[in-house]
Design a protein around this motif. Structure first.
Motif, PDB file in Angstrom:
ATOM      1  N   PRO A 159      61.724  15.045  29.631  1.00  0.00           N
ATOM      2  CA  PRO A 159      61.227  16.060  28.927  1.00  0.00           C
ATOM      3  C   PRO A 159      59.980  16.623  29.638  1.00  0.00           C
ATOM      4  O   PRO A 159      58.877  16.618  28.860  1.00  0.00           O
ATOM      5  CB  PRO A 159      61.129  15.539  27.595  1.00  0.00           C
ATOM      6  CG  PRO A 159      60.703  14.321  27.892  1.00  0.00           C
ATOM      7  CD  PRO A 159      61.633  13.837  29.098  1.00  0.00           C
ATOM      8  N   TYR A 160      60.141  17.322  30.751  1.00  0.00           N
ATOM      9  CA  TYR A 160      58.794  18.048  31.366  1.00  0.00           C
ATOM     10  C   TYR A 160      58.358  18.993  30.213  1.00  0.00           C
ATOM     11  O   TYR A 160      58.995  19.658  29.260  1.00  0.00           O
ATOM     12  CB  TYR A 160      59.227  18.813  32.533  1.00  0.00           C
ATOM     13  CG  TYR A 160      59.529  18.072  33.592  1.00  0.00           C
ATOM     14  CD1 TYR A 160      58.672  17.725  34.433  1.00  0.00           C
ATOM     15  CD2 TYR A 160      60.729  17.661  33.951  1.00  0.00           C
ATOM     16  CE1 TYR A 160      58.782  16.695  35.668  1.00  0.00           C
ATOM     17  CE2 TYR A 160      61.081  16.489  34.904  1.00  0.00           C
ATOM     18  CZ  TYR A 160      59.872  16.288  35.754  1.00  0.00           C
ATOM     19  OH  TYR A 160      60.235  15.575  36.834  1.00  0.00           O
ATOM     20  N   GLY A 166      54.187  11.809  28.453  1.00  0.00           N
ATOM     21  CA  GLY A 166      53.220  11.677  29.574  1.00  0.00           C
ATOM     22  C   GLY A 166      53.365  13.075  30.336  1.00  0.00           C
ATOM     23  O   GLY A 166      54.006  14.070  30.099  1.00  0.00           O
ATOM     24  N   LEU A 167      52.475  12.943  31.581  1.00  0.00           N
ATOM     25  CA  LEU A 167      52.201  13.989  32.638  1.00  0.00           C
ATOM     26  C   LEU A 167      52.774  13.711  33.605  1.00  0.00           C
ATOM     27  O   LEU A 167      52.404  13.069  34.542  1.00  0.00           O
ATOM     28  CB  LEU A 167      50.748  14.480  32.463  1.00  0.00           C
ATOM     29  CG  LEU A 167      50.062  14.499  31.097  1.00  0.00           C
ATOM     30  CD1 LEU A 167      48.462  14.728  31.465  1.00  0.00           C
ATOM     31  CD2 LEU A 167      50.661  15.883  30.554  1.00  0.00           C
ATOM     32  N   ASP A 172      61.074  15.173  40.242  1.00  0.00           N
ATOM     33  CA  ASP A 172      62.419  14.884  40.399  1.00  0.00           C
ATOM     34  C   ASP A 172      62.872  13.589  39.187  1.00  0.00           C
ATOM     35  O   ASP A 172      63.773  12.808  39.436  1.00  0.00           O
ATOM     36  CB  ASP A 172      62.752  14.216  41.741  1.00  0.00           C
ATOM     37  CG  ASP A 172      61.941  13.110  42.062  1.00  0.00           C
ATOM     38  OD1 ASP A 172      60.898  12.716  41.268  1.00  0.00           O
ATOM     39  OD2 ASP A 172      62.229  12.266  42.852  1.00  0.00           O
ATOM     40  N   LEU A 173      62.074  13.482  38.080  1.00  0.00           N
ATOM     41  CA  LEU A 173      62.223  12.456  36.969  1.00  0.00           C
ATOM     42  C   LEU A 173      63.551  12.768  35.961  1.00  0.00           C
ATOM     43  O   LEU A 173      63.758  13.955  35.776  1.00  0.00           O
ATOM     44  CB  LEU A 173      61.163  12.177  36.015  1.00  0.00           C
ATOM     45  CG  LEU A 173      59.688  11.775  37.124  1.00  0.00           C
ATOM     46  CD1 LEU A 173      58.599  11.861  36.099  1.00  0.00           C
ATOM     47  CD2 LEU A 173      59.975  10.833  37.923  1.00  0.00           C
ATOM     48  N   ARG A 174      64.237  11.704  35.912  1.00  0.00           N
ATOM     49  CA  ARG A 174      65.317  12.206  34.870  1.00  0.00           C
ATOM     50  C   ARG A 174      65.668  10.546  34.429  1.00  0.00           C
ATOM     51  O   ARG A 174      65.152   9.572  35.139  1.00  0.00           O
ATOM     52  CB  ARG A 174      66.524  12.574  35.617  1.00  0.00           C
ATOM     53  CG  ARG A 174      67.184  12.032  36.647  1.00  0.00           C
ATOM     54  CD  ARG A 174      68.339  12.728  37.325  1.00  0.00           C
ATOM     55  NE  ARG A 174      69.119  11.914  38.243  1.00  0.00           N
ATOM     56  CZ  ARG A 174      68.490  11.883  39.592  1.00  0.00           C
ATOM     57  NH1 ARG A 174      67.332  12.160  39.974  1.00  0.00           N
ATOM     58  NH2 ARG A 174      69.146  10.791  40.441  1.00  0.00           N
ATOM     59  N   PHE A 175      66.372  10.459  33.258  1.00  0.00           N
ATOM     60  CA  PHE A 175      66.583   9.375  32.599  1.00  0.00           C
ATOM     61  C   PHE A 175      68.153   8.844  33.053  1.00  0.00           C
ATOM     62  O   PHE A 175      69.167   9.763  32.913  1.00  0.00           O
ATOM     63  CB  PHE A 175      66.369   9.214  31.145  1.00  0.00           C
ATOM     64  CG  PHE A 175      65.100   9.341  30.603  1.00  0.00           C
ATOM     65  CD1 PHE A 175      64.259   8.371  30.746  1.00  0.00           C
ATOM     66  CD2 PHE A 175      64.588  10.584  30.185  1.00  0.00           C
ATOM     67  CE1 PHE A 175      62.784   8.509  30.243  1.00  0.00           C
ATOM     68  CE2 PHE A 175      63.583  10.695  29.515  1.00  0.00           C
ATOM     69  CZ  PHE A 175      62.526   9.656  29.948  1.00  0.00           C
ATOM     70  N   GLU A 176      68.255   7.617  33.521  1.00  0.00           N
ATOM     71  CA  GLU A 176      69.599   7.196  33.720  1.00  0.00           C
ATOM     72  C   GLU A 176      69.797   6.076  32.693  1.00  0.00           C
ATOM     73  O   GLU A 176      69.117   5.040  32.383  1.00  0.00           O
ATOM     74  CB  GLU A 176      69.596   6.469  35.126  1.00  0.00           C
ATOM     75  CG  GLU A 176      71.185   6.076  35.321  1.00  0.00           C
ATOM     76  CD  GLU A 176      71.312   5.458  36.700  1.00  0.00           C
ATOM     77  OE1 GLU A 176      72.504   5.068  37.127  1.00  0.00           O
ATOM     78  OE2 GLU A 176      70.485   5.611  37.640  1.00  0.00           O
TER      79      GLU A 176
END
Length: 187
Positions: A159-160, A166-167, A172-176
């Motif tokens: 959730p950018y 968080g910041l 390239d962040l995502r949840f798996e």
């Protein structure tokens, strides 16, 4: 001569969190994942996320929501670990997992997740435990795999723009989604 018990044999007490625990639980979660104090353990996210990991409202919501509990782990009356369990029918969701940084790597986390799995199966009849992990956290995912969790390849976006999570320090962040069948000891 040191007569202290080995770190993996520490006497742990498990209980459900209450609202009076909120400040201590927020401090624990923050210390395990953010800032310089998190670097004492191996679960730090300080290099990929700045800002907060949780806040009092988020912790209070986990404590009070129907079908949710925040399992609090104490040693000698002091909170040293916690995890969220959420009842979703035949599935239990595992989250907000934190172990005090100085105790990480000594077996506490393994004991906590084992107890969480046992509770979800025994009290809710859960057949699977689900969790989401930031996909770039390879060392953490490998730890869960050694506990019997498997990667599903199913991801959800990070959730950018929502500072409650968080910041981000990278794009390239995502949840798996990781899944484990309960009732089978795979570790």
């Amino acid at each position: 001569m040191d007569t202290a018990p080995p770190r993996d044999r520490l006497e742990l007490t498990y209980r459900d969190a209450v609202e009076a625990d909120v400040p201590a639980l927020v401090a624990l979660v923050e210390s395990a994942y953010r800032g310089d104090s998190s670097r004492a353990g191996w679960t730090t996210e300080a290099d990929i996320l700045q800002g907060q990991r949780t806040d009092p409202d988020g912790v209070r919501e986990v404590i009070t929501a129907p079908g949710s509990r925040l399992l609090t782990v104490e040693r000698d009356g002091e909170i040293i670990a916690c995890c969220q369990l959420e009842h979703r029918g035949e599935i239990a969701y595992f989250g907000m997992f934190a172990v005090r940084p100085g105790l990480q790597g000594g077996g506490v986390g393994r004991r906590v997740i084992t107890e969480a799995e046992r509770l979800a199966a025994a009290e809710w009849g859960a057949r699977e435990m689900h969790m989401t992990v930031i996909s770039v956290r390879e060392e953490l995912i490998a730890w869960y795999e050694r506990r019997g969790y498997r990667r599903t390849g199913r991801t959800t976006p990070f959730p950018y723009g929502d500072e409650r999570f968080g910041l981000p320090q990278r794009d390239d962040l995502r949840f798996e989604l990781l899944v484990k069948e309960l009732g089978r000891d795979l570790s």
